[in-house]
Design a protein around this motif. Structure first.
Motif, PDB file in Angstrom:
ATOM      1  N   ALA A   1       2.894   8.915   4.078  1.00 25.82           N
ATOM      2  CA  ALA A   1       1.771   8.198   4.683  1.00 25.82           C
ATOM      3  C   ALA A   1       1.056   9.059   5.716  1.00 25.82           C
ATOM      4  O   ALA A   1       0.040   8.639   6.288  1.00 25.82           O
ATOM      5  CB  ALA A   1       2.262   6.912   5.333  1.00 25.82           C
ATOM      6  N   SER A   2       1.556  10.267   5.955  1.00 28.19           N
ATOM      7  CA  SER A   2       1.115  11.073   7.098  1.00 28.19           C
ATOM      8  C   SER A   2      -0.387  11.319   7.160  1.00 28.19           C
ATOM      9  O   SER A   2      -1.027  11.083   8.188  1.00 28.19           O
ATOM     10  CB  SER A   2       1.851  12.420   7.088  1.00 28.19           C
ATOM     11  OG  SER A   2       3.237  12.265   7.218  1.00 28.19           O
ATOM     12  N   SER A   3      -0.971  11.826   6.074  1.00 24.80           N
ATOM     13  CA  SER A   3      -2.376  12.217   6.185  1.00 24.80           C
ATOM     14  C   SER A   3      -3.332  11.034   6.129  1.00 24.80           C
ATOM     15  O   SER A   3      -4.439  11.099   6.667  1.00 24.80           O
ATOM     16  CB  SER A   3      -2.743  13.279   5.152  1.00 24.80           C
ATOM     17  OG  SER A   3      -2.393  12.903   3.844  1.00 24.80           O
ATOM     18  N   THR A   4      -2.921   9.928   5.499  1.00 29.59           N
ATOM     19  CA  THR A   4      -3.754   8.727   5.606  1.00 29.59           C
ATOM     20  C   THR A   4      -3.750   8.226   7.044  1.00 29.59           C
ATOM     21  O   THR A   4      -4.789   7.818   7.580  1.00 29.59           O
ATOM     22  CB  THR A   4      -3.252   7.629   4.651  1.00 29.59           C
ATOM     23  OG1 THR A   4      -3.424   8.075   3.317  1.00 29.59           O
ATOM     24  CG2 THR A   4      -4.023   6.326   4.841  1.00 29.59           C
ATOM     25  N   GLN A   5      -2.598   8.300   7.697  1.00 26.78           N
ATOM     26  CA  GLN A   5      -2.548   7.888   9.097  1.00 26.78           C
ATOM     27  C   GLN A   5      -3.357   8.826   9.983  1.00 26.78           C
ATOM     28  O   GLN A   5      -3.935   8.400  10.977  1.00 26.78           O
ATOM     29  CB  GLN A   5      -1.098   7.781   9.569  1.00 26.78           C
ATOM     30  CG  GLN A   5      -0.375   6.609   8.910  1.00 26.78           C
ATOM     31  CD  GLN A   5       0.874   6.184   9.644  1.00 26.78           C
ATOM     32  OE1 GLN A   5       1.753   6.984   9.891  1.00 26.78           O
ATOM     33  NE2 GLN A   5       0.954   4.906   9.990  1.00 26.78           N
ATOM     34  N   SER A   6      -3.436  10.104   9.625  1.00 27.96           N
ATOM     35  CA  SER A   6      -4.262  11.026  10.414  1.00 27.96           C
ATOM     36  C   SER A   6      -5.730  10.610  10.367  1.00 27.96           C
ATOM     37  O   SER A   6      -6.444  10.675  11.380  1.00 27.96           O
ATOM     38  CB  SER A   6      -4.100  12.466   9.908  1.00 27.96           C
ATOM     39  OG  SER A   6      -4.810  12.697   8.710  1.00 27.96           O
ATOM     40  N   ILE A   7      -6.189  10.156   9.203  1.00 24.69           N
ATOM     41  CA  ILE A   7      -7.583   9.724   9.058  1.00 24.69           C
ATOM     42  C   ILE A   7      -7.816   8.414   9.814  1.00 24.69           C
ATOM     43  O   ILE A   7      -8.837   8.239  10.487  1.00 24.69           O
ATOM     44  CB  ILE A   7      -7.944   9.581   7.570  1.00 24.69           C
ATOM     45  CG1 ILE A   7      -7.789  10.923   6.853  1.00 24.69           C
ATOM     46  CG2 ILE A   7      -9.371   9.061   7.403  1.00 24.69           C
ATOM     47  CD1 ILE A   7      -7.757  10.816   5.335  1.00 24.69           C
ATOM     48  N   ILE A   8      -6.851   7.502   9.718  1.00 24.14           N
ATOM     49  CA  ILE A   8      -6.970   6.233  10.445  1.00 24.14           C
ATOM     50  C   ILE A   8      -7.018   6.480  11.956  1.00 24.14           C
ATOM     51  O   ILE A   8      -7.819   5.875  12.689  1.00 24.14           O
ATOM     52  CB  ILE A   8      -5.814   5.289  10.083  1.00 24.14           C
ATOM     53  CG1 ILE A   8      -5.938   4.840   8.623  1.00 24.14           C
ATOM     54  CG2 ILE A   8      -5.787   4.074  11.007  1.00 24.14           C
ATOM     55  CD1 ILE A   8      -4.726   4.069   8.102  1.00 24.14           C
TER      56      ILE A   8
ATOM     57  N   LEU B   1       0.942  -6.066   4.081  1.00 25.26           N
ATOM     58  CA  LEU B   1       0.496  -6.204   5.470  1.00 25.26           C
ATOM     59  C   LEU B   1      -0.501  -5.116   5.857  1.00 25.26           C
ATOM     60  O   LEU B   1      -1.465  -5.377   6.586  1.00 25.26           O
ATOM     61  CB  LEU B   1       1.707  -6.172   6.410  1.00 25.26           C
ATOM     62  CG  LEU B   1       2.659  -7.365   6.331  1.00 25.26           C
ATOM     63  CD1 LEU B   1       3.898  -7.115   7.168  1.00 25.26           C
ATOM     64  CD2 LEU B   1       1.948  -8.647   6.788  1.00 25.26           C
ATOM     65  N   ALA B   2      -0.259  -3.881   5.380  1.00 25.51           N
ATOM     66  CA  ALA B   2      -1.179  -2.786   5.702  1.00 25.51           C
ATOM     67  C   ALA B   2      -2.565  -3.039   5.109  1.00 25.51           C
ATOM     68  O   ALA B   2      -3.590  -2.865   5.775  1.00 25.51           O
ATOM     69  CB  ALA B   2      -0.614  -1.462   5.201  1.00 25.51           C
ATOM     70  N   MET B   3      -2.610  -3.452   3.843  1.00 23.45           N
ATOM     71  CA  MET B   3      -3.897  -3.753   3.209  1.00 23.45           C
ATOM     72  C   MET B   3      -4.584  -4.935   3.896  1.00 23.45           C
ATOM     73  O   MET B   3      -5.801  -4.913   4.136  1.00 23.45           O
ATOM     74  CB  MET B   3      -3.703  -4.028   1.720  1.00 23.45           C
ATOM     75  CG  MET B   3      -3.305  -2.809   0.910  1.00 23.45           C
ATOM     76  SD  MET B   3      -3.280  -3.124  -0.889  1.00 23.45           S
ATOM     77  CE  MET B   3      -1.809  -4.142  -1.037  1.00 23.45           C
TER      78      MET B   3
ATOM     79  N   ALA C   1     -14.013   0.421  -0.957  1.00 23.13           N
ATOM     80  CA  ALA C   1     -12.861   0.973  -1.670  1.00 23.13           C
ATOM     81  C   ALA C   1     -11.682   1.085  -0.713  1.00 23.13           C
ATOM     82  O   ALA C   1     -11.859   1.303   0.495  1.00 23.13           O
ATOM     83  CB  ALA C   1     -13.190   2.339  -2.256  1.00 23.13           C
ATOM     84  N   LEU C   2     -10.496   0.959  -1.269  1.00 25.55           N
ATOM     85  CA  LEU C   2      -9.270   0.997  -0.473  1.00 25.55           C
ATOM     86  C   LEU C   2      -8.343   2.074  -1.026  1.00 25.55           C
ATOM     87  O   LEU C   2      -8.204   2.212  -2.243  1.00 25.55           O
ATOM     88  CB  LEU C   2      -8.610  -0.386  -0.520  1.00 25.55           C
ATOM     89  CG  LEU C   2      -7.466  -0.701   0.438  1.00 25.55           C
ATOM     90  CD1 LEU C   2      -7.409  -2.209   0.684  1.00 25.55           C
ATOM     91  CD2 LEU C   2      -6.137  -0.224  -0.103  1.00 25.55           C
TER      92      LEU C   2
ATOM     93  N   ALA D   1      -3.137   1.892   4.845  1.00 26.13           N
ATOM     94  CA  ALA D   1      -4.231   1.547   3.935  1.00 26.13           C
ATOM     95  C   ALA D   1      -5.554   1.840   4.627  1.00 26.13           C
ATOM     96  O   ALA D   1      -5.758   1.445   5.782  1.00 26.13           O
ATOM     97  CB  ALA D   1      -4.147   0.072   3.553  1.00 26.13           C
ATOM     98  N   LEU D   2      -6.432   2.526   3.941  1.00 24.94           N
ATOM     99  CA  LEU D   2      -7.721   2.975   4.478  1.00 24.94           C
ATOM    100  C   LEU D   2      -8.847   2.365   3.667  1.00 24.94           C
ATOM    101  O   LEU D   2      -8.835   2.411   2.431  1.00 24.94           O
ATOM    102  CB  LEU D   2      -7.796   4.500   4.401  1.00 24.94           C
ATOM    103  CG  LEU D   2      -9.077   5.166   4.869  1.00 24.94           C
ATOM    104  CD1 LEU D   2      -9.200   5.090   6.390  1.00 24.94           C
ATOM    105  CD2 LEU D   2      -9.086   6.652   4.419  1.00 24.94           C
TER     106      LEU D   2
END
Length: 414
Positions: free
Chosen positions: A164-171, A281-283, A394-395, A407-408
């Motif tokens: 999940a690391s790089s999605t969290q970096s964007i968030i 929950l994330a979505m 988009a998700l 989830a982004l």
């Protein structure tokens, strides 16, 4: 709150060493899997991976610089340089105190760590370590080196939350900018896990496919005969910027970031919650932050690694959250082509999602020949061919060992 947009992207992946080739090969449904060439894998249960093809660090770095960088840092630096050029960023025209770097990695310098430790055990007299050993292996080294190279003095750190690391970096870049704490952040992630230790470790966990007779079709998300993920390598980088900054520069905008959800399965160190609770929950959190309903999502880029329980738990979360809307929701699994880049995967999938939003094209899910009967037949999994679709929202999902769920949500910029 400030609006936040994506103005530049860069990628180096198993199916393309720059943004244009990566996107083109995604749409074409090209598999990046093949026999491992990095080392002799003949004694391993899994003998294939999604390697970056024809990679020579001297095409990007001088010899002295290349020696100081682990392969994961090389990939991250390459993707970041492309993203900066793609966004036409001129740091001389920006306040560098308000330009940050949040570049993730799930493992860091795995290749260097293995080489140095093995080398140490083979030395009989005056054992030595490379003077760059520590700076090459630390996961935050990439983020720091990017900051140093470009003189960027804003927020600088490295999320380490497995896949999940790089999605969290964007968030997190989205959060810092919308709160007014930064104007521009270089966000993304990188991984270079194709080593004996990594392949051996994941194989011992029974997490990887062993379809050695047909590597190109081994990553088959949602297929009833899937038998594990295929490891990949590479990096993705995005220029995340306030709308105000982007407009002041006259920048091209790929998409707007409107929501991010971060939750935990709180279930098991490697297994996902059987009902996909953390993913749900994330979505849901991302939707609430974006201020939209599930029925407004047009396209979902699934985490879908091609593991038995993992794919089904995500599908259960999707079916539970979207209800009857799944009949109109387009879902795809790009790991069927790229393999699983671990800490780098969320970044390259956010890039693919951004391109889909901008161009109205969704890459296919390849290799899925017989959909698992547990999956609702009305769910469109984008099998085999790319799809044209007008996308407003988009998700993109990413989940990691430890129960980390992210989830982004991206929106077409208007």
């Amino acid at each position: 709150m400030k609006r936040v947009v994506i103005t530049g992207m860069g990628a180096i992946t198993p199916i393309g060493k720059d943004l244009k080739s990566y996107w083109g090969n995604l749409l074409a449904g090209q598999s990046g899997a093949g026999p491992i060439t990095r080392f002799d894998s003949s004694a391993f249960k899994t003998r294939f991976a999604c390697e970056i093809k024809d990679y020579d660090p001297l095409d990007y770095f001088d010899r002295k610089e290349a020696r100081k960088l682990d392969r994961f840092s090389q990939y991250g630096m390459i993707a970041t340089a492309e993203a900066i050029a793609d966004a036409s960023l001129d740091f001389e025209q920006l306040n560098r105190d308000r330009v940050g770097v949040i570049m993730a990695s799930g493992i860091g310098g795995f290749e260097t760590f293995q080489q140095e430790v093995v080398g140490y055990t083979q030395q009989e007299f005056q054992p030595r370590f490379n003077p760059f050993f520590i700076t090459k292996i630390i996961a935050n080294g990439l983020s720091g080196m990017i900051s140093i190279k470009y003189g960027l003095r804003g927020i600088n750190y490295c999320p380490v939350t497995a896949c999940a690391s790089s999605t969290q970096s964007i968030i997190q870049a989205f959060n810092y900018i919308r709160l007014g704490k930064a104007d521009v952040i270089l966000a993304g992630g990188s991984e270079a896990p194709i080593t004996e230790a990594s392949i051996g470790g994941f194989t011992a966990m029974k997490a990887m496919s062993t379809r050695n007779d047909d590597p190109a079709t081994a990553s088959r998300p949602f297929d009833v005969h899937r038998d594990g993920f295929v490891v990949g390598e590479g990096a993705g980088a995005l220029v995340v910027e306030s709308l105000e900054s982007a407009q002041n520069r006259g920048a091209r905008i790929y998409a707007e970031i409107v929501g991010g959800g971060e939750n935990s399965d709180a279930y098991h160190i490697t297994a996902t919650h059987p009902e996909g609770l953390g993913a749900y929950l994330a979505m849901k959190s991302a939707l609430e932050e974006a201020g939209i309903e599930a029925a407004q999502i047009d396209y979902l880029n699934a985490h879908a690694t091609s593991t038995g329980p993992g794919d089904l738990s995500e599908i259960q979360a999707i079916q539970g959250l979207f209800g009857d809307h799944i009949q109109r929701l387009q879902v795809n699994a790009s790991k069927s082509m790229t393999g699983h880049l671990l800490g780098g995967t969320g970044a390259i999938e956010a890039i693919a999602t951004s391109m889909s939003v901008q161009e109205g094209q969704i890459p296919p899910t390849i290799n899925t020949r017989e959909v698992d009967p547990v999956i609702d037949t009305s769910l469109n999994l984008s099998l085999n061919t790319s799809t044209q679709k007008d996308i407003t929202y988009a998700l993109s999902n990413s989940f990691g060992f430890g129960g980390h769920c992210a989830a982004l949500i991206l929106k077409k910029f208007v």
